[in-house]
Design an enzyme around this catalytic site. Structure first.
Site, PDB file in Angstrom:
ATOM      1  N   HIS A 125       0.900  -1.200  -0.027  1.00 26.42           N
ATOM      2  CA  HIS A 125       0.023  -0.242   0.036  1.00 26.42           C
ATOM      3  C   HIS A 125       0.861   1.299   0.021  1.00 26.42           C
ATOM      4  CE1 HIS A 125      -2.763  -2.903   1.521  1.00 26.42           C
ATOM      5  NE2 HIS A 125      -3.531  -2.435   0.616  1.00 26.42           N
ATOM      6  N   ASN A 126       1.530   1.516  -1.205  1.00 23.37           N
ATOM      7  CA  ASN A 126       2.196   2.519  -1.367  1.00 23.37           C
ATOM      8  C   ASN A 126       1.929   3.485  -2.508  1.00 23.37           C
ATOM      9  OD1 ASN A 126       3.323   1.085  -3.598  1.00 23.37           O
ATOM     10  ND2 ASN A 126       4.538   0.061  -2.344  1.00 23.37           N
ATOM     11  N   ARG A 146       3.215   3.413  -5.643  1.00 25.50           N
ATOM     12  CA  ARG A 146       2.794   2.663  -6.776  1.00 25.50           C
ATOM     13  C   ARG A 146       1.621   2.213  -6.959  1.00 25.50           C
ATOM     14  NH1 ARG A 146       6.671   1.950 -10.421  1.00 25.50           N
ATOM     15  NH2 ARG A 146       8.623   2.243  -8.766  1.00 25.50           N
ATOM     16  N   ASP A 177      -5.813   5.212  -0.747  1.00 29.53           N
ATOM     17  CA  ASP A 177      -5.386   4.660   0.339  1.00 29.53           C
ATOM     18  C   ASP A 177      -4.097   5.525   0.963  1.00 29.53           C
ATOM     19  OD1 ASP A 177      -6.003   1.995   0.670  1.00 29.53           O
ATOM     20  OD2 ASP A 177      -4.949   1.024  -1.027  1.00 29.53           O
ATOM     21  N   TYR A 185       1.224  -8.619   4.293  1.00 28.80           N
ATOM     22  CA  TYR A 185       0.549  -9.775   5.162  1.00 28.80           C
ATOM     23  C   TYR A 185       1.447 -10.431   6.371  1.00 28.80           C
ATOM     24  CZ  TYR A 185      -3.672  -9.694   2.121  1.00 28.80           C
ATOM     25  OH  TYR A 185      -4.622  -9.520   1.339  1.00 28.80           O
ATOM     26  N   GLN A 200      -3.819 -16.993  -4.122  1.00 27.71           N
ATOM     27  CA  GLN A 200      -4.567 -16.156  -5.426  1.00 27.71           C
ATOM     28  C   GLN A 200      -5.845 -16.917  -5.868  1.00 27.71           C
ATOM     29  OE1 GLN A 200      -3.016 -13.316  -4.769  1.00 27.71           O
ATOM     30  NE2 GLN A 200      -3.199 -12.851  -6.839  1.00 27.71           N
TER      31      GLN A 200
END
Length: 379
Positions: free
Chosen positions: A113-114, A116, A154, A285, A314
């Site tokens: 969560h940055n 990018r 975010d 995570y 996934q």
């Protein structure tokens, strides 16, 4: 370039482990100094977009790993100009630059969560607006809300999800009464930035128009809380067969689903672009689950480094969250099947093959261990 960027990302992740492990509860005002805008002409080096980049930006397959921060900022700036938002809403181009810089400064350097990720989500929104011809179907103010919510969705994410916030009784959970603490925080930081005159791209709006923008942006950011996934998808399913763009409830529901799609759209991209994001997400995570174990808090199995693999992480997410959601959107926009839905199906098939290989290797390892054990007993 891609290999170097990914390697740099992995190195940054290693540095973050200690940093985040020693961190304390997120403080609402801890990054307030970042909210002070730059009053000079913003100084990020202007990246001149080639025609090839301009064309690629409109496609879901865009490779988001190739770009430095100043290049991503230039791409975001281009999107606002290209969609006619700067022209139609009389946004000052220098204010737009300052706002984007302030946005960049208020994303933390988390593994996933940055900034990018912010760019990734906004670029996917831009590509969906283009692919689905949304400007022909929706008013420009809706396009402005979609893009701005994607950019802000975010802001100041601490790298630990809502479950952790609530279980650890962090400042954010207490402040927002355990109700979408992160998403509420993202909204609050976004409008703290807009409250700075030099960063307010909405300064030309009258109070009523600003209220509409504010409410629309907040509604979309709050929709990104995955705890609300079923509720939002079910609501759209009830409307999609008789969808009415002039119905405000229908329109809002569509916008909520679009930002949800963009927020979790990495697997839509080519494998070589999508897979590094899985590594980044798992790293985030694992940082959380390590802290939860250390603090005696519940740990979700899908976050536990001892229980999860890339394929297991996934497969279920793609099969039961991504494909059903994108196929529902496809009912309204059939044109997304080839470039968005089909890649998801291929990604699902690839991870299922990888899981079969993992299972076979585990079975072989298990048989070897059993044979060794039996051989030892015979002696």
């Amino acid at each position: 370039m891609k290999v170097v960027e990914i390697e740099k990302c992995h190195n940054d992740i290693k540095k973050l482990r200690e940093e985040m492990a020693s961190g304390t509860n997120s403080n609402f005002l801890e990054g307030s100094k970042k909210l002070t805008p730059r009053r000079d002409v913003p100084s990020y080096p202007k990246y001149m977009l080639s025609q090839q980049t301009i064309d690629a930006l409109k496609k879901p397959a865009f490779d988001v790993w190739l770009w430095e921060a100043n290049e991503m900022l230039s791409c975001l700036e281009h999107m606002y100009h290209d969609l006619g938002l700067v022209r139609d809403f009389n946004i000052d181009p220098i204010t737009l630059k300052r706002w984007l810089l302030c946005i960049h400064d208020n994303y933390k350097s988390n593994p996933f969560h940055n900034f990018r990720h912010c760019f990734c989500v906004t670029q996917m929104m831009y590509s969906m607006i283009c692919l689905c011809s949304l400007q022909e179907r929706c008013p420009q103010v809706d396009v402005l809300i979609l893009m701005t919510a994607a950019v802000c969705h975010d802001l100041d994410h601490p790298g630990f999800n809502n479950t952790y916030q609530v279980n650890a009784r962090t400042d954010l959970a207490v402040r927002y009464n355990d109700i979408s603490p992160l998403e509420n925080h993202h909204c609050a930081v976004a409008f703290q930035i807009f409250s700075q005159p030099d960063c307010n791209i909405f300064s030309t709006f009258d109070p009523e128009s600003f209220k509409q923008i504010r409410q629309g942006t907040i509604t979309l950011i709050l929709a990104t809380d995955m705890a609300r996934h079923g509720e939002i998808l079910d609501s759209f399913k009830q409307k999609v067969d008789n969808f009415d763009y002039t119905d405000e409830e229908h329109s809002t529901c569509l916008k909520m689903l679009l930002i949800k799609c963009c927020d979790i759209s990495n697997e839509v991209r080519p494998m070589e672009v999508a897979e590094p994001w899985v590594d980044c997400l798992l790293e985030e995570y694992f940082m959380q689950s390590d802290r939860e174990k250390a603090e005696g808090l519940p740990v979700a199995p899908f976050m536990d480094r001892e229980k999860v693999t890339k394929p297991t992480a996934q497969i279920g997410f793609i099969k039961f969250v991504l494909i059903p959601m994108f196929e529902t959107v496809m009912k309204l926009f059939p044109q997304i099947e080839e470039t968005m839905v089909q890649p998801l199906r291929e990604s699902r098939d690839r991870y299922e093959e990888l899981k079969q290989i993992d299972d076979a290797m585990n079975e072989v390892q298990k048989m070897k261990s059993e044979n060794l054990t039996m051989g030892g007993k015979k002696k």
